[in-house]
Design an enzyme around this catalytic site. Sequence first.
Site, short mmCIF file in Angstrom:
data_model
loop_
_atom_site.label_atom_id
_atom_site.label_comp_id
_atom_site.label_asym_id
_atom_site.label_seq_id
_atom_site.Cartn_x
_atom_site.Cartn_y
_atom_site.Cartn_z
N LEU A 6 105.67 -42.29 10.01
CA LEU A 6 106.59 -41.85 8.97
C LEU A 6 105.87 -40.94 8.00
O LEU A 6 104.73 -41.20 7.62
CB LEU A 6 107.15 -43.04 8.17
N ALA A 8 105.55 -40.21 4.45
CA ALA A 8 105.87 -40.92 3.21
C ALA A 8 105.96 -39.94 2.06
O ALA A 8 104.97 -39.62 1.42
CB ALA A 8 104.83 -41.99 2.92
N GLY A 9 107.16 -39.42 1.81
CA GLY A 9 107.33 -38.47 0.73
C GLY A 9 107.34 -37.06 1.27
O GLY A 9 108.08 -36.74 2.18
N THR A 84 107.29 -30.64 9.77
CA THR A 84 107.36 -31.97 10.38
C THR A 84 106.38 -32.13 11.53
O THR A 84 105.76 -33.19 11.69
CB THR A 84 108.79 -32.26 10.85
N ASN A 161 121.09 -34.41 14.53
CA ASN A 161 119.74 -34.96 14.54
C ASN A 161 119.49 -35.75 13.26
O ASN A 161 119.65 -35.21 12.16
CB ASN A 161 118.74 -33.81 14.66
N HIS A 309 119.06 -42.60 -28.00
CA HIS A 309 120.03 -42.62 -29.10
C HIS A 309 121.31 -41.86 -28.75
O HIS A 309 121.26 -40.69 -28.35
CB HIS A 309 119.46 -41.94 -30.36
#
Length: 398
Positions: A6, A8-9, A84, A161, A309
């Site tokens: 994986l 991660a991020g 990727t 996909n 506030h």
Amino acid sequence: MQSVVLAAGEGTRMRPLTARRPKPMLPVGDKPLVAHTVDAAVEAGASRIVLVVGYEADAVRKHFGDEYGGVPVEYAVQERQEGTADAVRAARDQLDDAPFVVLNGDDLYDAESLSDLYEAAPAVGTYEVEDPRPYGVFDVVDGVVTDIVEKPDDPPSNMVNVGAYAFPAAAQRWLDVTESERGEYELTDVLAHVIDEYEVSAVDVSFWMGVGRPWELLEANEWALGDLTQRIDGDVHADADLRGPVVVEEGATIDAGVVIEGPVLVREGATVGPNAYVRGHTAVGLDAKIGASVEVKNSVLMADASVPHLSYVGDSVLGRDVNFGAGTTVANLRHDDENVRVRVKGEAVDTGRRKFGVVAGDGAKTGIDTSLNAGVKLGAEAKTAPGEVVTRDRDTEY
């Protein structure tokens, strides 16, 4: 059993949340987004998890450690976020020339479907959508994938996909793909090679949610908080009114006059009130602050975000250390009642949401009485002037 990789991020440069500063540990409910994905991978039968890390790798390592859910965890470092295939290439030495599974770290899946994916290898996860044109689309014949086409004008099917791949060991030798037109090394090019050499099964995924854009993070948070049951471990004033599934973690404080309508999660160290109104799938992050006479609806406040506030925040994502000055008001609805649009890479993108507020990057600050239009993005460290009406994205100071 499978080794699961994986990102991660920021395993890729795709789909940034804000103008700057990626966030590998985006919160969804009471845990980071990638932890939900790892949970599903482990439940489905993963024998080992390899997390590809880069920016803020230490935070990822601290959360998962060397073992998670009884499964060994290893880490691969992606020095630059170049796509990727590049992310998986960073983990190649840890895959031991064996079949492996790749999952997008910013997508959510159900464990049963991942188990089916493991069993069907070589295989890809598919999901049917009404309009597949913005996605990678599979051509499927008798349950076998014959082609994948990126963002086609004339899609070969409605099966898209979902970033879930069960690869044969041979795919490790095909990770050195050429750079794409987008300037990235794409895992779909590796998949195309696998499709040429193997019979690749299409596995229908029952549940899938891509979480690469802020409005998708809101959807994921709505999903994660949907199963809340009330739990009050923090300090709640006797004059506060908590309705429905509200979780107040130990170390959180709810002051007098506060009304909270669940599902709402208030994390450790957070404070709410006095006289605040919080409702509708809202996550108040670690040490975040919702102050006097503030209304927050269906939003995510990350760690140390502060709305102290007389403000309204609806359907919005506030990054870490954001501070909204007194009287800041967020618009979350268009007058023409159309879906709110957000500019992504210079183009107005339909969020698919009738109500959507703003995205504030880490450290953004608004001056008092700022008005923020629906769909506006404030980049990390961006600032607004007192009384300013902001109708366009702001990346820097006013």
